[in-house]
Scaffold this motif. Structure first.
Motif, PDB file in Angstrom:
ATOM      1  N   GLY A   1      14.791   5.285  -5.902  1.00  0.00           N
ATOM      2  CA  GLY A   1      13.902   5.951  -5.553  1.00  0.00           C
ATOM      3  C   GLY A   1      13.838   6.056  -3.629  1.00  0.00           C
ATOM      4  N   VAL A   2      12.476   7.059  -3.346  1.00  0.00           N
ATOM      5  CA  VAL A   2      11.950   7.220  -2.713  1.00  0.00           C
ATOM      6  C   VAL A   2      11.784   5.901  -1.157  1.00  0.00           C
ATOM      7  N   LYS A   3      11.966   5.955   0.505  1.00  0.00           N
ATOM      8  CA  LYS A   3      11.660   4.518   1.171  1.00  0.00           C
ATOM      9  C   LYS A   3      10.848   5.561   2.472  1.00  0.00           C
ATOM     10  N   THR A   4       9.694   4.089   2.844  1.00  0.00           N
ATOM     11  CA  THR A   4       9.430   4.370   4.079  1.00  0.00           C
ATOM     12  C   THR A   4      10.664   4.532   4.802  1.00  0.00           C
ATOM     13  N   PRO A   5      10.279   5.528   6.291  1.00  0.00           N
ATOM     14  CA  PRO A   5      12.036   5.295   7.028  1.00  0.00           C
ATOM     15  C   PRO A   5      12.934   4.077   7.770  1.00  0.00           C
ATOM     16  N   PHE A   6      10.990   3.151   7.770  1.00  0.00           N
ATOM     17  CA  PHE A   6      11.924   2.079   8.155  1.00  0.00           C
ATOM     18  C   PHE A   6      12.377   0.455   7.174  1.00  0.00           C
ATOM     19  N   CYS A   7      11.687   1.653   5.782  1.00  0.00           N
ATOM     20  CA  CYS A   7      12.398   0.101   4.546  1.00  0.00           C
ATOM     21  C   CYS A   7      14.094   1.230   4.288  1.00  0.00           C
ATOM     22  N   GLY A   8      14.475   2.119   4.503  1.00  0.00           N
ATOM     23  CA  GLY A   8      15.006   3.159   3.844  1.00  0.00           C
ATOM     24  C   GLY A   8      16.513   2.548   5.017  1.00  0.00           C
TER      25      GLY A   8
ATOM     26  N   THR B   1       2.082   5.659  -3.195  1.00  0.00           N
ATOM     27  CA  THR B   1       3.547   6.749  -3.813  1.00  0.00           C
ATOM     28  C   THR B   1       2.961   6.985  -5.281  1.00  0.00           C
ATOM     29  N   ILE B   2       2.482   5.805  -6.009  1.00  0.00           N
ATOM     30  CA  ILE B   2       2.818   5.753  -7.390  1.00  0.00           C
ATOM     31  C   ILE B   2       1.465   6.804  -8.283  1.00  0.00           C
ATOM     32  N   THR B   3       0.381   5.940  -7.080  1.00  0.00           N
ATOM     33  CA  THR B   3      -0.734   6.755  -7.285  1.00  0.00           C
ATOM     34  C   THR B   3      -1.490   8.181  -7.174  1.00  0.00           C
ATOM     35  N   ASN B   4      -0.345   8.853  -6.240  1.00  0.00           N
ATOM     36  CA  ASN B   4      -0.390   9.616  -5.369  1.00  0.00           C
ATOM     37  C   ASN B   4      -1.755   9.895  -4.557  1.00  0.00           C
ATOM     38  N   ASP B   5      -2.014   8.702  -3.731  1.00  0.00           N
ATOM     39  CA  ASP B   5      -3.401   8.953  -2.838  1.00  0.00           C
ATOM     40  C   ASP B   5      -2.913   9.220  -1.571  1.00  0.00           C
ATOM     41  N   SER B   6      -3.663  10.464  -1.297  1.00  0.00           N
ATOM     42  CA  SER B   6      -3.587  10.272   0.333  1.00  0.00           C
ATOM     43  C   SER B   6      -4.347   9.700   1.333  1.00  0.00           C
ATOM     44  N   ALA B   7      -5.044   9.569   0.962  1.00  0.00           N
ATOM     45  CA  ALA B   7      -6.343   9.031   1.407  1.00  0.00           C
ATOM     46  C   ALA B   7      -5.628   7.388   1.860  1.00  0.00           C
TER      47      ALA B   7
ATOM     48  N   ASP C   1       1.143  -1.361  -0.408  1.00  0.00           N
ATOM     49  CA  ASP C   1       0.068   0.305   0.100  1.00  0.00           C
ATOM     50  C   ASP C   1       1.084   0.964  -0.150  1.00  0.00           C
ATOM     51  N   ALA C   2       2.026   1.209   0.496  1.00  0.00           N
ATOM     52  CA  ALA C   2       2.533   2.423   0.577  1.00  0.00           C
ATOM     53  C   ALA C   2       3.635   2.456  -0.625  1.00  0.00           C
ATOM     54  N   ARG C   3       4.275   1.460  -1.510  1.00  0.00           N
ATOM     55  CA  ARG C   3       4.003   1.848  -2.918  1.00  0.00           C
ATOM     56  C   ARG C   3       2.762   2.357  -3.711  1.00  0.00           C
TER      57      ARG C   3
ATOM     58  N   ILE D   1       3.490   6.572  12.829  1.00  0.00           N
ATOM     59  CA  ILE D   1       3.284   6.404  11.635  1.00  0.00           C
ATOM     60  C   ILE D   1       2.854   7.545  11.162  1.00  0.00           C
ATOM     61  N   THR D   2       2.884   8.758  10.218  1.00  0.00           N
ATOM     62  CA  THR D   2       2.411   9.402  10.153  1.00  0.00           C
ATOM     63  C   THR D   2       2.067   9.223   8.339  1.00  0.00           C
ATOM     64  N   PRO D   3       1.595   9.470   7.870  1.00  0.00           N
ATOM     65  CA  PRO D   3       0.715  10.040   6.359  1.00  0.00           C
ATOM     66  C   PRO D   3       2.314  10.512   5.727  1.00  0.00           C
ATOM     67  N   GLU D   4       2.741  11.543   6.135  1.00  0.00           N
ATOM     68  CA  GLU D   4       3.992  12.193   5.372  1.00  0.00           C
ATOM     69  C   GLU D   4       5.067  11.237   5.122  1.00  0.00           C
ATOM     70  N   MET D   5       5.297   9.691   5.944  1.00  0.00           N
ATOM     71  CA  MET D   5       5.282   8.234   5.900  1.00  0.00           C
ATOM     72  C   MET D   5       6.345   7.953   4.961  1.00  0.00           C
ATOM     73  N   ILE D   6       4.674   7.785   4.233  1.00  0.00           N
ATOM     74  CA  ILE D   6       4.256   6.594   3.370  1.00  0.00           C
ATOM     75  C   ILE D   6       4.522   7.018   2.076  1.00  0.00           C
TER      76      ILE D   6
END
Length: 134
Positions: free
Chosen positions: A58-65, A21-27, A16-18, A44-49
């Motif tokens: 490319g970008v990673k979540t704090p956990f994955c990165g 990100t790919i679809t820029n889906d805020s919800a 869901d995080a990917r 975990i905040t939406p800004e971290m997703i």
């Protein structure tokens, strides 16, 4: 090799995080952040997703990165995934993920299988078809 299979065998393509990100889906970011906060017992905040996948640029979540011990291990060993590690079958860290998501082991086992060339794949298909006719 499927670059969207994470170091640990999770399938980033269905994460869901990917997807958010790919679809820029805020919800979906908000929903994922709330679920992951609950499951992990940490805020975990939406800004971290924001993540494009464990093994792709490319970008990673704090956990994955930066926090994922499996990703750190794989990178330190210079491997692509746990499938390339001789100690995969007895790895306790990977085992903790596999308990909750058994598909990681199947994904990693598929990555361990040598890829066939076009000619080998055609021969295998022909042999399978012949066996089906007997």
């Amino acid at each position: 090799m499927n670059q969207l299979i994470a170091c640990c065998g999770l399938d980033c393509e269905v994460c869901d995080a990917r997807t958010a990100t790919i679809t820029n889906d805020s919800a979906l970011r908000e929903k994922t952040a709330a679920l992951w906060s609950k499951l992990n017992g940490v805020p975990i905040t939406p800004e971290m997703i924001h993540c494009t996948g464990c093994r792709v640029e490319g970008v990673k979540t704090p956990f994955c990165g930066s926090l994922c011990q499996i990703r750190k291990c794989v990178r330190e060993k210079g491997l692509n995934t746990c499938a390339d590690c001789a100690q995969m079958d007895g790895c306790q860290t990977l085992g903790r993920i596999a308990v909750n998501t058994p598909s990681v082991l199947e994904n990693l086992k598929r990555l361990r299988q040598p890829e066939q060339t076009g000619a080998e794949a055609a021969e295998s298909a022909a042999a399978a078809a012949l066996l089906g006719l007997l």
